[in-house]
Design a protein around this motif. Structure first.
Motif, short mmCIF file in Angstrom:
data_model
loop_
_atom_site.label_atom_id
_atom_site.label_comp_id
_atom_site.label_asym_id
_atom_site.label_seq_id
_atom_site.Cartn_x
_atom_site.Cartn_y
_atom_site.Cartn_z
N ILE A 7 0.92 -1.34 0.19
CA ILE A 7 -0.11 -0.08 0.18
C ILE A 7 0.87 1.22 -0.19
N SER A 8 1.92 1.43 0.84
CA SER A 8 2.79 2.27 0.96
C SER A 8 3.64 2.61 -0.71
N ASP A 9 3.81 1.61 -1.06
CA ASP A 9 4.59 1.69 -2.41
C ASP A 9 3.62 2.25 -3.41
N ALA A 27 3.95 0.19 7.23
CA ALA A 27 3.57 1.22 6.44
C ALA A 27 4.15 2.48 6.26
N GLY A 28 4.99 2.70 7.30
CA GLY A 28 5.74 4.06 7.12
C GLY A 28 5.01 5.24 7.77
N GLU A 29 5.53 6.29 7.52
CA GLU A 29 4.87 7.41 8.20
C GLU A 29 4.32 8.22 7.13
N GLY A 30 3.50 9.41 7.63
CA GLY A 30 3.14 10.48 6.62
C GLY A 30 1.58 10.27 6.50
N TRP A 31 0.68 9.14 7.24
CA TRP A 31 -0.54 8.74 7.13
C TRP A 31 -1.47 10.03 7.84
#
Length: 229
Positions: A174-176, A198-202
């Motif tokens: 999803i992140s990609d 998922a990483g950050e920035g959501w």
């Protein structure tokens, strides 16, 4: 609830359809957007007497494992999540323990019972765990491969939405796919590990308190209410 942001379900079938049904019953405007497809791979069951227990971390193992499971029916199953446990029982296996968090917590509990020889029926792509001194033999019996996003994916993710994240691999995919333009999107993740992948920035990220649909949809409902304001 349909006046707020839509809910996007990304998990493979048949789990996707089951989650969509539950979400619709809760009043979500829900879209089935599977990003992976599961299929069996060829495998052979080893001698059951060489192991103390069978570890299942996904319902796909029980659903797609096929006839080879018959040779392992004597082994007690330790399963992550209620859905995996139900699939194991449907395959004719006996569930000894259901982990309510993740595979590492379940392995810790198995180690506390001095369970040392563990056969892990897993996917071709799998995570790594601390064996806590046990001998874990991973044996892939299924694979979950990426598929192209459905046609409506780009339009749905260009606007505010809540996405369900059922695995770390799904979180990374999803992140990609979304890229850096994600501040308008919220994630409901099945576990802390999936959320981290998922990483950050959501806009928002919420984590289920146990690895099942009821818990992840409860978090999605909370995110929906925040997004509807």
């Amino acid at each position: 609830m349909t006046a707020g942001p839509p809910l996007i379900v990304t998990r493979p079938e048949p789990g996707n359809a089951a989650t969509v049904r539950r979400a619709r019953a809760m009043g979500f405007a829900v879209h089935a957007m599977p990003l992976f497809a599961a299929h069996p791979v060829e495998w052979r069951a080893p001698a059951a007497e060489d192991f103390d227990a069978l570890l299942l971390t996904s319902a796909f193992a029980a659903r797609l494992g096929g006839a080879e499971f018959a040779g392992l029916a004597s082994l007690p199953v330790h399963a992550v999540g209620a859905a995996t446990a139900r699939a194991a029982e449907a395959a004719g296996l006996t569930v000894a323990r259901i982990g309510t968090a993740d595979a590492q917590q379940l392995l810790d509990a198995m180690a506390s019972q001095d369970i040392r020889a563990i056969l892990w029926l897993c996917g071709r792509d799998r995570s790594e765990f601390d064996a806590r001194g046990a001998a874990i033999t991973p044996l892939p019996c299924y694979a979950v491969d990426p598929v192209p996003p459905p046609a409506a994916w780009a339009d749905l993710t260009a606007a505010p939405a809540v996405l369900l994240v059922h695995s770390s691999r799904a979180a990374k995919r999803i992140s990609d796919l979304v890229g850096a333009a994600r501040a308008h999107l919220s994630l409901a993740a099945i576990s802390p590990k999936a959320a981290a992948a998922a990483g950050e920035g959501w806009r928002d990220v919420a984590v289920a308190d146990r690895p099942d649909d009821v818990a992840i949809l409860a978090q999605a409902r909370a995110l929906w209410h925040k997004g509807a304001k």
